[in-house]
Scaffold this active site. Structure first.
Site, mmCIF file in Angstrom:
data_model
loop_
_atom_site.group_PDB
_atom_site.id
_atom_site.type_symbol
_atom_site.label_atom_id
_atom_site.label_comp_id
_atom_site.label_asym_id
_atom_site.label_seq_id
_atom_site.Cartn_x
_atom_site.Cartn_y
_atom_site.Cartn_z
ATOM 1 C CG ASP A 132 -44.773 -14.934 17.877
ATOM 2 O OD1 ASP A 132 -45.439 -14.547 19.000
ATOM 3 O OD2 ASP A 132 -45.159 -14.592 16.842
HETATM 4 C C1 BGC Z 1 -47.725 -12.582 17.899
HETATM 5 C C2 BGC Z 1 -46.512 -11.638 18.178
HETATM 6 C C3 BGC Z 1 -46.727 -10.864 19.499
HETATM 7 C C4 BGC Z 1 -46.984 -11.894 20.866
HETATM 8 C C5 BGC Z 1 -47.406 -11.206 22.004
HETATM 9 C C6 BGC Z 1 -47.945 -13.378 19.018
HETATM 10 O O1 BGC Z 1 -49.130 -13.968 18.702
HETATM 11 O O2 BGC Z 1 -47.211 -13.148 16.691
HETATM 12 O O3 BGC Z 1 -46.193 -10.683 17.080
HETATM 13 O O4 BGC Z 1 -45.559 -10.219 19.799
HETATM 14 O O5 BGC Z 1 -48.212 -12.619 20.235
HETATM 15 O O6 BGC Z 1 -48.510 -10.564 21.924
#
Ligand code: BGC
Length: 737
Positions: free
Chosen positions: A270
């Site tokens: 993530d």
């Molecule tokens: C989120 C993810 C997301 C990523 C990219 C993170 O803060 O938890 O689900 O895909 O950001 O935007």
């Protein structure tokens, strides 16, 4: 002289012809580019041509949403996008700012909670196909979704992005989404693996949970994504599990995902989920994204060099503290993903924001809306009998595709509930906002500047003279509502909506409440409101879908993918004090264990406000004559439960028959019952169908902590044929030998 000229001229066609031959000759493709060779051999070949630096460069971001290919070898970069309800707008190379492109307004599909509420895997398939076509058209390698974290508490700000509280339902719904999405040559990235069940302290909270709950509740949907749908990438979660961050967690990534489930794709962090080079290297992470690099000084020219899997990783490889085989495994996984996507010359070209995709969004929305209550058959609203319809509530006009965090969408179209209702009922509609929250804001709260009392008075005026009031409220996508980065702060509706409803009910009893939420909410007014419709976040076609259902053009057929407790303390996670939820800011212990959602309510005999699997229709159904093919089964066999479903009402509709299994006299704690099969049956008025739902005996196993394996006890079981977890129609006993 002439002779010389003549002989030169005679050469011209020869040279020209020879040139034609060499121009027309097919250039010899490098082995790894030749799609006639097996994938694994191509991966090995490409890997053998790469330097250590090139391999490391693939293992981390080069921008907010991309990572390097191997330019020298023509191996393309990886481009990613959120996910999961549509393809996010382009953002800047190096910051979260919008890139302000004018060609990236997408179709907003309904939130995944709505998809789960269709209980129809065919809806997952058309959804996955359509969102995959959009991602492909937008030249994405990876779409960051779907999310399958289990709905553990109604307070989780991100439940709207997931598929509910039941591992079986989430598993059945996630597989077709991924399969159809990936047919576009775009990788799905199932997220957030694992135990990211709340947003509060998500970056560090250390979750303690039993092996049993992990295996029975929190992992099955991920397992189905890997072993059945063959997903090409997985996103690690932000939180910790047993003291290690999930993005570099040996048990979750190396042992379970890669060894046990034989996942051969890429593990992506993530954004900012990596915290340590050695753990990232050794514990199964393949690609690091989004790490903040402020304050690191080793490189000023390119912050991405400072990522844990960038120069610090290269250092360890050069020192030999990390063996090169570890790097080769990571690079192979990334290459495999690139070959399956960018380097698949047969993948389709995709399509974007098309009328067909709008139709898919509308279909899923219409099938996912849940009619929770309809006393006196106030719904559907017959236009010919109504002169004056009051629509009240901010969510009737507010954009609900905007906000919520990373799933925020720039939608080409968004039909608001008010527009949809006006299209259907014309000038009979009058509107008052009734309450106001505040402008769209992610990560902060901005109170509305509008005067609450004036808004309320306006609403009461139009409610007083209306034949019916349609109240469109709920949560929104702002911070502390249904939004990433924080949890809800109250189980009640925000912005004084409960009080507003009280006032409206004093002047008009014909109130239809339409809730846009991704979460359960308290309904202190439930006894006084004749109809309640759960309308989720429905995307581009929201208003049309709501109008279709309220008018009866479409008969509602969705059912809840999670329980609505009467009050928060009725929910398992909220029954053991703060260490169980939200934790003490460092640690959180899942004392509710395997009793999540209806498993808790049923086992502890706590009546919910609305049960898991509940949803009404404008027609009636009768289930009858349930029979199993045998009485006694071996552990390798499948129970076939056959029964008849009849539409006994006056309009076409769909019933979702559900099979829950109970183990009698179990030697370990087992939930009162667990969903193990379901089928959505579409029937015309009067029509009946005989249906068989198969339940594999091995699927009723529990995780035996003594042996660390699945176990089915011999003994007596009951197949509960039901129309919701709260409405079991028949109990059919079977025996397992
Ligand atoms: C989120 C993810 C997301 C990523 C990219 C993170 O803060 O938890 O689900 O895909 O950001 O935007």
């Amino acid at each position: 002289m002439y002779k010389q000229i003549f002989s030169i001229l005679r050469m011209v066609p020869v040279v020209f012809f020879a040139g034609m031959i060499s121009l027309n000759a097919q250039p010899v493709k490098p082995f790894y580019m030749n799609e006639n060779h097996p994938l694994e051999e191509r991966v090995k070949n490409a890997l053998s041509l790469m330097t250590m630096e090139e391999k490391v460069a693939m293992c981390h971001a080069q921008s907010k949403f991309s990572s390097k290919g191997v330019a020298r070898l023509g191996i393309p970069e990886v481009w990613m996008s959120d996910g999961p309800h549509g393809v996010r707008e382009e953002i800047l190379w190096d910051s979260w700012g919008e890139a302000k492109w004018t060609n990236d307004s997408c179709t907003a599909f309904p939130a995944l909670t709505c998809l789960a509420a269709t209980w129809n895997p065919e809806m997952s398939a058309i959804y996955g196909k359509a969102v995959g076509e959009e991602a492909r058209y937008r030249k994405k390698t990876v779409l960051l979704g779907p999310g399958v974290n289990i709905y553990r508490t109604p307070m989780n700000g991100r439940n709207f992005e997931y598929m509910g509280e039941d591992p079986y339902l989430a598993s059945r719904m996630v597989v077709p989404y991924i399969q159809e999405l990936q047919k576009n040559g775009v990788a799905a990235c199932v997220k957030h693996y694992a135990l990211n069940n709340q947003e509060l302290w998500r970056g560090h909270i250390n979750v303690e949970v039993s092996d049993r709950a992990l295996r029975e509740i929190y992992l099955p949907a991920f397992k189905a994504a890997v072993t059945e749908a063959k997903v090409w990438s997985v996103m690690g979660a932000y939180n910790q599990f047993r003291g290690e961050h999930c993005c570099h967690n040996d048990l979750l990534l190396n042992k379970i995902l890669k060894d046990e489930w034989r996942f051969d794709g890429t593990v992506i962090t993530d954004w900012g989920g990596a915290h340590n080079t050695m753990q990232s290297a050794m514990n199964g992470l393949d690609m690091e994204m989004g790490t903040g690099t402020d304050g690191m000084t080793r490189s000023v020219s390119n912050a991405y060099d400072n990522y844990y899997l960038a120069l610090p990783f290269l250092d360890e490889l050069r020192k030999g503290t990390v063996p090169e085989s570890v790097l080769n495994d990571k690079a192979s996984r990334i290459l495999r993903m690139i070959f399956r996507t960018e380097m698949n010359s047969k993948r389709p070209l995709g399509s974007f924001a098309s009328p067909e995709h709008a139709q898919v969004a509308r279909k899923v929305a219409e099938e996912g809306i849940v009619l929770l209550k309809n006393s006196g058959n106030i719904l559907p609203l017959d236009a010919s009998k109504l002169k004056n319809i009051a629509v009240i509530g901010e969510n009737a006009t507010r954009s609900l595709t905007v906000g919520g965090g990373s799933s925020n969408l720039k939608a080409k179209n968004e039909i608001s509930p008010l527009t949809g209702l006006r299209t259907r009922y014309g000038s009979k509609i009058t509107y008052a906002m009734g309450y106001a929250s505040g402008p769209p804001a992610y990560g902060r709260e901005i109170p509305s500047k509008l005067n609450a009392e004036t808004l309320r008075n306006e609403a009461i005026v139009i409610a007083r003279t209306a034949d019916v009031v349609i109240f469109v409220g709920g949560l929104n996508k702002n911070h502390f509502q249904d939004c990433e980065g924080g949890d809800r702060q109250s189980y009640n509706l925000p912005f004084d909506q409960d009080q507003l409803l009280d006032e409206i009910l004093k002047v008009n009893k014909n109130v239809v409440v339409v809730l846009a939420t991704g979460n359960a909410v308290a309904m202190p007014w439930i006894e006084r409101v004749p109809a309640v419709v759960q309308a989720w976040y429905l995307g581009s076609e929201a208003g049309n879908a709501i109008a279709s259902v309220l008018s009866g053009d479409v008969n509602p057929s969705g059912k809840l993918p999670f329980t609505f407790p009467v009050k928060l303390s009725d929910n398992g996670a909220h029954s053991f004090g703060p260490l169980c939820y939200p934790g003490d800011s460092i640690k959180e212990v899942y004392m509710d264990d395997i009793l999540v959602g209806y498993r808790w309510h049923d086992t502890k005999n706590i009546a919910p406000l609305f049960a898991f699997g509940h949803g009404l229709s404008y027609t009636n159904f009768a289930l009858s004559n349930p029979q199993t093919d045998k009485k006694t089964y071996t552990k390798a066999e499948t129970v076939k439960l056959t029964f008849t479903v009849q539409n006994t009402g006056k309009v076409s509709g769909a019933e979702i028959a559900q099979v829950y299994v109970t183990q009698k006299n179990a030697p370990v704690l087992r939930p009162a019952k667990e969903l193990k099969g379901f089928k959505k049956v579409f029937l015309k008025a009067g029509e009946q169908q005989t249906i068989t739902i198969p339940v594999k005996v091995e699927d009723i196993a529990y995780w035996d902590e003594k042996t660390g394996n699945w176990k089915v006890d011999a003994g007596e079981f009951v197949m509960n044929l039901a129309t919701s977890a709260g409405d079991v129609k028949f109990k059919v006993p079977v025996e397992v030998k």
